[in-house]
Design an enzyme around this catalytic site. Structure first.
Site, PDB file in Angstrom:
ATOM      1  N   HIS A 101       0.838  -1.207   0.000  1.00 62.82           N
ATOM      2  CA  HIS A 101       0.000   0.000   0.000  1.00 62.82           C
ATOM      3  C   HIS A 101       0.874   1.259   0.000  1.00 62.82           C
ATOM      4  O   HIS A 101       0.574   2.234  -0.691  1.00 62.82           O
ATOM      5  CB  HIS A 101      -0.885   0.067   1.254  1.00 62.82           C
ATOM      6  CG  HIS A 101      -1.906  -1.021   1.350  1.00 62.82           C
ATOM      7  ND1 HIS A 101      -1.836  -2.025   2.287  1.00 62.82           N
ATOM      8  CD2 HIS A 101      -3.035  -1.254   0.630  1.00 62.82           C
ATOM      9  CE1 HIS A 101      -2.878  -2.827   2.158  1.00 62.82           C
ATOM     10  NE2 HIS A 101      -3.620  -2.386   1.150  1.00 62.82           N
TER      11      HIS A 101
ATOM     12  N   ASP B  92      -3.943  -7.848  -7.206  1.00 61.44           N
ATOM     13  CA  ASP B  92      -5.364  -8.041  -7.511  1.00 61.44           C
ATOM     14  C   ASP B  92      -5.573  -7.717  -8.978  1.00 61.44           C
ATOM     15  O   ASP B  92      -6.249  -6.737  -9.329  1.00 61.44           O
ATOM     16  CB  ASP B  92      -6.210  -7.147  -6.609  1.00 61.44           C
ATOM     17  CG  ASP B  92      -6.042  -7.524  -5.149  1.00 61.44           C
ATOM     18  OD1 ASP B  92      -6.507  -8.595  -4.769  1.00 61.44           O
ATOM     19  OD2 ASP B  92      -5.405  -6.753  -4.406  1.00 61.44           O
TER      20      ASP B  92
HETATM   21  O1  PAF Z   1      -8.196  -3.899  -3.063  1.00 64.49           O
HETATM   22  C1  PAF Z   1      -8.831  -3.520  -2.064  1.00 64.49           C
HETATM   23  O2  PAF Z   1      -8.293  -3.329  -0.970  1.00 64.49           O
HETATM   24  C2  PAF Z   1     -10.336  -3.292  -2.179  1.00 64.49           C
HETATM   25  O3  PAF Z   1     -10.908  -4.226  -3.016  1.00 64.49           O
HETATM   26  C3  PAF Z   1     -10.697  -1.869  -2.581  1.00 64.49           C
HETATM   27  C4  PAF Z   1     -10.200  -1.529  -3.966  1.00 64.49           C
HETATM   28  C5  PAF Z   1     -10.128  -0.881  -1.564  1.00 64.49           C
HETATM   29  C6  PAF Z   1     -12.223  -1.700  -2.584  1.00 64.49           C
HETATM   30  O4  PAF Z   1     -12.764  -1.955  -1.332  1.00 64.49           O
END
Ligand code: PAF
Length: 281
Positions: A37, A150
């Site tokens: 992140h 993802d």
């Molecule tokens: O990837 C994630 O953490 C979630 O799917 C997101 C994009 C924040 C949507 O809730």
């Protein structure tokens, strides 16, 4: 750091920035932040004037209530990490702020949300589309940053903007997977693994890497079998699916001769924790 809990306060703050011609980057998250992140926030900071990070565990994307309940929540640590990363705008809404009433929108993405994650987590991507579209309407970013771990989510969010929010001109940026030293893709769910499981889960990435070296000598089906068997030999791991698809329509690849870019996407249970990863072939 500016922490906003309501959309009205956040939007009026961002409106002032837009009036000064500042660009806004957006990193939506569900918290339990890790270096993956943080790398998204760094990319955003390098490409836009201000970065907004949202932390919201979105109930509509969990098809299993137990999964929602056990999803790691580490808000104080998250805020500390964002402070250290220099993020100055954080959005921390609660469920009624995002969903004042039930969201019954159904999105139509054709094939791309029916396969892989979509097949095994019914309704998951509809929930992702609901929350991402709501967050995009509040933040109105110039660019939004998504991790390529993802991969299918990244493809679907691009389609969401193209099909349902074309006027917004939001640019979706896919950012490379950040891995732990042993190769395991970083994920908030790694928090739920024991140290022994975490070590064994590194076999997922090493097997995908090995598979990539074998494409000259093995067919697509043989590679699929190789990956599934190799990972399932480990007593901690159980493959849910491993598909090799093209990187836009997410259709199954049959031969290596096909021209499209090919991605191998995998979901593996490590104990009760579901992990995903992928590799470009
Ligand atoms: O990837 C994630 O953490 C979630 O799917 C997101 C994009 C924040 C949507 O809730």
């Amino acid at each position: 750091m500016n922490i906003f809990k309501t959309k009205t306060e956040l939007s009026s703050f961002l409106t002032e920035l837009r009036k000064k011609n500042k660009t806004i980057g957006f990193v939506p998250t569900m918290g339990a932040l890790h270096d993956g992140h943080i790398s998204l926030t760094k990319q955003s900071a390098s490409q836009t004037d201000y970065t907004v990070v949202s932390i919201f565990v979105n109930p509509t994307q969990f098809n299993d209530p137990k999964d929602l309940e056990k999803y790691p929540r580490t808000i104080d640590k998250d805020i500390e990490k964002l402070k250290q990363a220099g993020v100055s705008i954080v959005f921390l809404p609660n469920v009624t702020e995002i969903y004042p009433k039930k969201d019954s929108r159904i999105f139509d993405f054709g094939n791309i949300d029916k396969v892989m994650e979509g097949k095994h987590r019914q309704g998951h991507f509809n929930g992702v589309a609901q929350v991402v579209s709501i967050l995009f309407e509040i933040v109105i970013p110039n660019k939004a940053f998504f991790g390529l771990k993802d991969f299918q989510q990244y493809v679907i969010v691009k389609e969401l903007v193209k099909k349902y929010m074309a006027d917004s001109n939001i640019e979706i940026i896919g950012c490379k997977i950040i891995r732990e030293p042993n190769g395991l893709a970083m994920s908030s769910r790694n928090e739920l693994l024991s140290s022994q499981e975490r070590e064994n889960a590194s076999i997922i990435n090493s097997t995908l890497q090995k598979a990539k070296t074998l494409t000259g000598e093995k067919s697509v089906d043989e590679i699929k079998n190789f990956v599934i068997q190799k990972i399932n030999q480990n007593k901690f791991l159980k493959v849910e699916y491993f598909d090799i698809v093209d990187d836009t329509k997410l259709e199954q690849i049959k031969t290596w001769e096909e021209k499209s870019q090919k991605v191998g996407c995998i979901a593996v249970f490590c104990g009760s924790v579901r992990l995903i990863d992928n590799i470009y072939f």
